[in-house]
Write an enzyme that holds these catalytic residues in place. Structure first.
Site, PDB file in Angstrom:
ATOM      1  N   GLU A 182       0.816  -1.225   0.000  1.00 44.65           N
ATOM      2  CA  GLU A 182       0.000   0.000   0.000  1.00 44.65           C
ATOM      3  C   GLU A 182       0.851   1.278   0.000  1.00 44.65           C
ATOM      4  O   GLU A 182       0.796   2.083   0.942  1.00 44.65           O
ATOM      5  CB  GLU A 182      -0.969  -0.001   1.179  1.00 44.65           C
ATOM      6  CG  GLU A 182      -2.068  -1.034   1.023  1.00 44.65           C
ATOM      7  CD  GLU A 182      -3.188  -0.897   2.048  1.00 44.65           C
ATOM      8  OE1 GLU A 182      -3.026  -0.154   3.023  1.00 44.65           O
ATOM      9  OE2 GLU A 182      -4.224  -1.546   1.857  1.00 44.65           O
ATOM     10  N   GLU A 332      -6.353  -8.391  -0.011  1.00 44.18           N
ATOM     11  CA  GLU A 332      -6.791  -8.322   1.395  1.00 44.18           C
ATOM     12  C   GLU A 332      -8.284  -8.013   1.430  1.00 44.18           C
ATOM     13  O   GLU A 332      -8.767  -7.173   0.663  1.00 44.18           O
ATOM     14  CB  GLU A 332      -6.079  -7.187   2.139  1.00 44.18           C
ATOM     15  CG  GLU A 332      -4.586  -7.332   2.247  1.00 44.18           C
ATOM     16  CD  GLU A 332      -3.950  -6.161   3.014  1.00 44.18           C
ATOM     17  OE1 GLU A 332      -4.679  -5.392   3.670  1.00 44.18           O
ATOM     18  OE2 GLU A 332      -2.727  -6.030   2.933  1.00 44.18           O
TER      19      GLU A 332
HETATM   20  C1  GLA Z   1      -4.050  -2.475   4.932  1.00 50.16           C
HETATM   21  C2  GLA Z   1      -2.668  -3.075   5.065  1.00 50.16           C
HETATM   22  C3  GLA Z   1      -2.609  -4.219   6.032  1.00 50.16           C
HETATM   23  C4  GLA Z   1      -3.459  -3.967   7.240  1.00 50.16           C
HETATM   24  C5  GLA Z   1      -4.870  -3.689   6.799  1.00 50.16           C
HETATM   25  C6  GLA Z   1      -5.853  -3.512   7.926  1.00 50.16           C
HETATM   26  O1  GLA Z   1      -4.775  -2.998   3.924  1.00 50.16           O
HETATM   27  O2  GLA Z   1      -2.174  -3.505   3.831  1.00 50.16           O
HETATM   28  O3  GLA Z   1      -1.255  -4.386   6.395  1.00 50.16           O
HETATM   29  O4  GLA Z   1      -2.951  -2.875   7.939  1.00 50.16           O
HETATM   30  O5  GLA Z   1      -4.861  -2.498   6.057  1.00 50.16           O
HETATM   31  O6  GLA Z   1      -7.146  -3.204   7.463  1.00 50.16           O
END
Ligand code: GLA
Length: 695
Positions: A182, A332
């Protein structure tokens, strides 16, 4: 050649993103991995073995298998464990973790750990730290505290990525690589400032050209050389500078990711993908550009308030699919809830399954949960997880297990298929940024404006592809560009070709106003498309109350209204403002013009929901786009995935009540909840459609 035109050409050559595949092998297939002997749909979870005693790993992996998972994502954030001191690598634990995953039949996605630089590095080399716009360096202890411009950080990142790739590049369990995590926050350190100046110099060539295109005579902003230009993209800075800052962050992040991709690629199995995980509408950089040299897009889909708006979430997926116009990984998603909004409400029972299937319906070939088990401490102890802190399943686990088993069960059907859409929507980062920088009406949120257009088109056409402006639109009878504020000559020429070739193009308000330096075109909107439209915008108005619309598209305008002025004879007015005593009274709001077999329509107002729905009906009927299932229920999402000789119908009930559903003739139930002519609350049904025949 006038300076302005030279600039435009330079800018075009830098801005146009060819939509093609950069890897040296065949395009990535419409399945989770390019390994033919691997599951076509990946279902899994983020697992952080470094946080747990090794004696627990087998139990965890066994439970993952029992949950139906076939994939784990490992490694991201574990830098201080992989390289505990500068140049001393300790990967033996990772060898064992990957081996354990392999023993349990898991596919492994390896994340490079560069979102979390270790303390020895930030202490010894504080120049790698990110610096805020006000000059404050980041402090060690959280994550993403590095500068995206730091060459030292690039070199450390390259080294750890290459170290991993050398070791695991041909490991039989490893199917893909995720670079960093991210990416987003830019840095304003000295190296970033120098890179900014070099970037501008490369883009404009001479300072004279920049002065001309930025119109720096305004407020005495004329620069004598590139080094004078502040890296200050906020406040009252020139909107040209602010838009260029976005181009700069795009170029810098793209190169940051490629720095590692270039280190990894020569050392890994060519079938393993290289990607990074992103955040859908994130405004930090141009995601089309960033993904150009990655194998697939991967994103993190969260419903932070636990109240899914299924149409808006569908747009999120379609946007991500558009980055590469190819199926993607959901890297995710939440096992129930997140922990980073004021009220972290959990999804209702059934909704975790529902949103997983929604992702698949929109082109995901992988669904991975974040995360397996919460770390014993840290920022995310309250986040949803498959297991609780005691290492036993949370109440959400059976629903996830059911979802995982179903997705794997449908893998053979889903393999080689991708979402079907006959409507294209064009999303341009430049336009979004340009509007956001000068909204003129505080509520003119370009993402909301886009989604308002998307909503009725998605529900009525049951398939929308979100694409860059330069994409090949020939497969789409209808292309809708809600707010194409920045429109280059080359883009305009491409759109005009589409219309002349029989396409139906729809432009929304504020289109065709700026060039890609955020400067006004010398003619009124839609600028380079005015001639094709045969009409122009006479004036625009921010609205603080609704204005009525009359005509074949009647209803109401809100937030924004443009008075249009037809100039060609064959322009038809579809809608006119009723604004007694006001500037807009009697002025055209929506006009359309036939061009050969195609047409161009300009919608000058932000329409309320009912008006937008009638407009969508008309646009779809003019372009002869019909729904897969006519008269669909508002809670039922209808989607088709097809390919490899298969046609699949996916129906998702996003509502809290059972809904009747009659599948089309010839549809054969393949899996899911369709029973007795209905789909239960949050239910999902998959049907096989006869190939070739539209129901
Ligand atoms: C992001 C990050 C993860 C985690 C999630 C929690 O997507 O990539 O490492 O912190 O948020 O929602």
């Amino acid at each position: 050649m006038p300076a302005r035109l030279t600039g435009a050409l330079i800018a075009l050559s830098l801005a146009v993103v060819p939509v093609s595949v950069a890897r040296g092998v065949a395009p990535f297939p419409q399945r989770a991995t390019a390994f033919a002997n691997r599951p076509a749909i990946a279902v899994g979870v983020a697992w952080y073995p470094e946080q747990w005693p090794e004696s627990r790993w087998d139990a965890d992996l066994m439970m993952m298998r029992a949950t139906g998972f076939n994939t784990v994502r490992i490694g991201e954030f574990a830098w201080s464990r992989m390289e505990p001191e500068e140049g001393r690598f300790d990967l033996a634990w990772l060898d064992r973790a990957i081996a354990a995953a392999q023993r349990h039949g898991m596919m492994v996605v390896l994340g490079t750990p560069t979102a979390a630089p270790p303390a020895w590095m930030t202490q010894q080399y504080p120049d790698v730290l990110r610096v805020d716009e006000d000059g404050t360096p980041a402090v060690h202890g959280a994550r993403r505290h590095f500068s995206f411009s730091s060459q030292r950080y690039r070199s450390f990142s390259r080294r750890i990525a290459a170290e991993m790739a050398r070791r695991y590049g041909h490991h039989p369990a490893v199917v893909g690589w995720q670079i960093d995590n991210e990416i987003g926050p830019p840095s304003f350190d000295g190296e970033a400032v120098a890179a900014w100046h070099r970037f501008l110099e490369k883009r404009y060539g001479t300072i004279g050209e920049l002065n001309c295109r930025w119109a720096t005579e305004y407020w005495s902003q004329r620069y004598n050389n590139f080094d004078q230009i502040p890296l200050r993209p906020t406040g009252q800075q020139n909107p040209a500078l602010q838009l260029e800052f976005k181009h700069f962050t795009t170029a810098t992040w793209t190169d940051f990711i490629q720095n590692q991709a270039r280190a990894v690629r020569p050392l890994i199995d060519p079938r393993a993908f290289v990607t990074t995980n992103t955040m859908f509408w994130n405004a930090g950089f141009d995601h089309y550009r960033l993904h150009h040299d990655l194998d697939l897009a991967a994103w993190d889909n969260y419903i932070p308030d636990g109240r899914p708006d299924w149409v808006a979430n569908g747009a999120n997926h379609d946007l991500v699919r558009g980055y590469k116009q190819r199926n993607f990984w959901l890297m995710e998603t939440q096992p129930g809830r997140v922990d980073w909004v004021p009220v972290n409400r959990a999804l209702d029972p059934g909704q975790v399954r529902e949103i997983a299937w929604q992702a698949v319906a929109h082109g995901a070939d992988a669904v991975l949960y974040w995360q397996w088990r919460p770390a014993a401490n840290g920022q995310e102890t309250y986040h949803g997880a498959v297991l609780g802190q005691d290492g036993k399943p949370n109440p959400i686990q059976p629903e996830i297990a059911r979802t995982a088993t179903e997705l794997s069960g449908a893998a053979a059907l889903l393999s080689d298929t991708s979402p079907v859409a006959r409507v294209a929507m064009l999303f341009s980062y430049d336009s979004r940024w340009a509007i956001d920088l000068q909204r003129h009406h505080r509520d003119f949120d370009p993402v909301r404006a886009f989604t308002d257009f998307y909503r009725p088109l998605r529900t009525k056409a049951q398939g929308v592809a979100i694409l860059p402006v330069e994409a090949d639109l020939s497969a789409f009878p209808l292309a809708v560009a809600p707010n194409l504020n920045v429109l280059t000559q080359a883009q305009a020429a491409g759109l005009a070709r589409y219309v002349r070739g029989g396409g139906h193009l729809v432009l929304g308000p504020r289109s065709g106003m700026k060039d890609d330096s955020n400067a006004l075109w010398p003619q009124r909107q839609p600028g380079p498309l005015t001639e094709l439209l045969g009409a122009r915008v006479e004036q625009y108005y921010a609205l603080d109350k609704k204005v009525a619309l009359a005509g074949s598209i009647g209803g109401g305008a809100t937030i924004w209204a443009e008075a249009l002025a037809p100039v060609a004879g064959n322009v038809r007015v579809l809608s006119t403002y009723r604004d007694p005593g006001g500037w807009l009274d009697g002025k055209p709001a929506i006009v359309t013009r036939k061009v050969g077999r195609g047409s161009v329509t300009y919608v000058g107002a932000w329409l309320d929901a009912a008006t937008m729905a009638s407009l969508a009906d008309r646009l779809l009927s003019d372009a002869q786009v019909s729904a897969l299932i006519p008269d669909g229920d508002a809670d039922l999402e209808i989607a088709e995935r097809s390919g490899g000789g298969k046609r699949l119908l996916i129906v998702i009930n996003h509502g809290g009540m059972s809904h009747p559903f009659t599948p089309p003739a010839g549809a054969v139930p393949a899996s899911g909840d369709w029973r007795g002519g209905a789909i239960p609350a949050h239910g999902v049904a998959l049907f096989n459609l006869a190939p070739g025949a539209r129901p």
